[in-house]
Scaffold this motif. Structure first.
Motif, PDB file in Angstrom:
ATOM      1  N   TYR A 277       0.873  -1.180   0.000  1.00  0.00           N
ATOM      2  CA  TYR A 277       0.000   0.000   0.000  1.00  0.00           C
ATOM      3  C   TYR A 277       0.910   1.230   0.000  1.00  0.00           C
TER       4      TYR A 277
ATOM      5  N   PRO B  86      -8.292  -5.117   3.484  1.00  0.00           N
ATOM      6  CA  PRO B  86      -7.648  -4.487   2.324  1.00  0.00           C
ATOM      7  C   PRO B  86      -8.331  -3.173   1.926  1.00  0.00           C
TER       8      PRO B  86
ATOM      9  N   PHE C 199      -7.072  -0.533   4.336  1.00  0.00           N
ATOM     10  CA  PHE C 199      -5.705  -0.160   3.984  1.00  0.00           C
ATOM     11  C   PHE C 199      -5.691   0.736   2.752  1.00  0.00           C
ATOM     12  N   ASN C 200      -6.455   0.356   1.722  1.00  0.00           N
ATOM     13  CA  ASN C 200      -6.506   1.157   0.496  1.00  0.00           C
ATOM     14  C   ASN C 200      -7.037   2.561   0.760  1.00  0.00           C
TER      15      ASN C 200
ATOM     16  N   ALA D 167      -4.346   4.546   2.637  1.00  0.00           N
ATOM     17  CA  ALA D 167      -3.255   4.881   1.720  1.00  0.00           C
ATOM     18  C   ALA D 167      -3.661   6.029   0.797  1.00  0.00           C
ATOM     19  N   GLU D 168      -4.886   5.987   0.304  1.00  0.00           N
ATOM     20  CA  GLU D 168      -5.354   7.042  -0.594  1.00  0.00           C
ATOM     21  C   GLU D 168      -5.437   8.391   0.132  1.00  0.00           C
TER      22      GLU D 168
END
Length: 130
Positions: free
Chosen positions: A15, A115, A118-119, A122-123
């Motif tokens: 990530y 996930p 996390f995505n 991260a974004e």
């Protein structure tokens, strides 16, 4: 080849939140808090203080830029910095959003995120870094 070198080479997904020719920042998949990042030089060197001076200072300046974005994306009073270097023989810096001193206690159980979480984190961090 370390797991971090495999991430740099694209052999293992990560990530990622920031990257340039020399350095990479990505979410720790065993985080202490939401937004816990690892910042690494792409060049594989075991120990942070074995880095040449230019790489060491470049890594610190890159980590500073990432930490500023992290603090905006994951609001917290401070972003903690830790250098442990025992788990993976590849120089790295932990950047950890801190709400209190226990936020940076590595003996605490690690957080679990999907996930999708996390995505999303991260974004948010990528957007804040710019």
């Amino acid at each position: 080849m370390t797991i971090f070198s495999k991430i740099v080479a694209g052999e293992i997904p990560a990530y990622k939140v920031a990257e340039n020719d020399e350095f990479l920042a990505f979410l720790d998949i065993f985080p202490l808090t939401e937004g816990h990042l690892l910042v690494i030089p792409k060049k594989e060197v075991d120990y942070l203080f074995d880095l040449d001076d230019d790489t060491y200072t470049g890594l610190q300046l890159f980590a500073k830029k990432v930490a500023i974005g992290l603090k905006e994306a994951v609001p917290c009073p401070r972003v903690g910095v830790a250098v442990m270097g025992l788990d993976v023989p590849h120089a790295h810096i932990h950047l950890i959003p801190m709400n209190d001193m226990s936020s940076i206690n590595f003996s605490l159980p690690k957080q679990k995120f999907t996930p999708e979480q996390f995505n999303a984190t991260a974004e948010k961090i990528r957007q804040a870094i710019g």
